[in-house]
Design an enzyme around this catalytic site. Structure first.
Site, PDB file in Angstrom:
ATOM      1  CG  ASP A  23       0.419  -4.822  -8.543  1.00 34.55           C
ATOM      2  OD1 ASP A  23       0.025  -4.359  -9.913  1.00 34.55           O
ATOM      3  OD2 ASP A  23       0.551  -4.554  -7.231  1.00 34.55           O
ATOM      4  CE  LYS A  79      -2.314  -9.165  -2.854  1.00 44.43           C
ATOM      5  NZ  LYS A  79      -2.498  -8.007  -3.493  1.00 44.43           N
ATOM      6  N   GLY A 119       0.655  -1.652   1.946  1.00 39.76           N
ATOM      7  CA  GLY A 119       1.365  -3.117   2.650  1.00 39.76           C
ATOM      8  C   GLY A 119       1.731  -3.975   1.830  1.00 39.76           C
ATOM      9  NE  ARG A 136      -5.993  -7.016  -2.152  1.00 33.05           N
ATOM     10  CZ  ARG A 136      -4.946  -6.395  -1.626  1.00 33.05           C
ATOM     11  NH1 ARG A 136      -5.007  -5.251  -0.228  1.00 33.05           N
ATOM     12  NH2 ARG A 136      -4.767  -6.235  -2.369  1.00 33.05           N
TER      13      ARG A 136
END
Length: 314
Positions: free
Chosen positions: A220, A194, A227, A196
């Site tokens: 997590d 990912k 999101g 960010r």
């Protein structure tokens, strides 16, 4: 169980504190937390705690500053009432994401909060799934960082087919946490790569691992805007995953997070009651809350008896 235990509840965590007290078969200590007309916080312990082992249960969740100030004043009240030992039980430790300087002229707020709790008079801290384990080192007093993994593992084993499960870390930084849970349930591991660009926004770039035909479990410590989870679920399904669930310890769920998750492709989001769930969370079709009260209660009982807490997680 030592008879000298006193469980004190802050406004952020009263239902959780009540459940912990019930587990320990102890009544909550009578404590009044109220505000003056100008919103100053006033705390009064309405029973004797002299020489007692006091456990103050208070998450520093929204509104974070109010709940943090409540915690500090409750610690001070217990200290000035001659409590033998004061343990701040902080299921959700706010400001934990500010654990390092990310650019010039910025604070390390997690260290500041640790200093405040210590200076207020806490003798010990008990918390759950710190965002960064090294935050324990910010405290100059004993600190127990408990793990929600046993609660999560039990729930997963009761509800899911082990044959096609795959644990997924929603980012590279969470690999250690996800790997630990995958090992407990004997499942393979995948990683979402990912990027960010701005706080609260994320873009899924790639999936590392073969997820086709698997029931994926995102793991997590914090879900805030939602999101990351929503994007990760869409990416996993696009790669052929059968379905996607998420197990997250702290359901911060700020702004429009609840509606974002409710309208997403996530089969289910499971969070703990480290943060008191809002009415919107309770009504959401695909959000479920599991309790950590027995885990915290057992840890408190063992601490009071001076027995091992780490053996809870072996």
């Amino acid at each position: 169980m030592k008879s000298s235990i006193k469980i004190v509840a802050g406004n952020a965590s009263r239902p959780l504190a009540e459940a912990i007290a019930a587990y320990l078969e102890k009544p909550l200590a009578v404590c009044s937390v109220r505000r003056f007309a100008d919103m100053e916080i006033f705390v009064e312990l309405q029973e004797n705690v002299r020489g007692e082992d006091v456990y103050i249960v208070q998450s520093t969740s929204f509104p974070a500053n109010d709940h943090l100030m409540e915690l500090l004043i409750m610690i001070d009240a217990a200290r000035r009432s001659s409590a033998r030992r004061i343990t701040a039980v902080i299921p959700y430790f706010g400001y934990a994401r500010q654990d390092r300087r990310t650019s010039g002229r910025t604070p390390i707020s997690a260290k500041l909060v640790a200093n405040l709790i210590t200076e207020a008079g806490a003798d010990r801290v008990m918390t759950l799934d710190l965002h960064a384990g090294q935050i324990q080192g910010f405290f100059d007093i004993p600190t127990d960082n408990l793990f929600s993994a046993p609660v999560m593992v039990r729930d997963i084993k009761e509800r899911m087919d082990p044959a096609d499960m795959m644990v997924v870390s929603p980012d590279v930084g969470g690999v250690v946490r996800a790997r630990a849970l995958a090992k407990r349930i004997d499942a393979p591991l995948a990683i979402v790569d990912k990027r960010r660009d701005r706080p609260g926004e994320s873009e899924v770039m790639n999936i590392i691992g073969e997820v086709e035909g698997r029931s994926c479990i995102l793991v997590d410590d914090i879900v805030d805007s939602g999101g990351t989870l929503v994007n990760a679920a869409e990416a996993l399904l696009a790669k052929g995953a059968k379905d996607v669930s998420a197990y997250i310890t702290h359901g911060v769920l700020s702004g429009g997070a609840v509606s974002r998750i409710a309208s997403s492709k996530l089969k289910e989001l499971v969070i703990t009651d480290s943060i008191q769930p809002t009415a919107a969370v309770k009504l959401a079709r695909n959000i479920r809350v599991v309790t950590i009260a027995p885990l915290l209660g057992e840890a408190i009982g063992r601490t009071a008896e001076e027995s091992s807490v780490s053996s809870l997680f072996v």
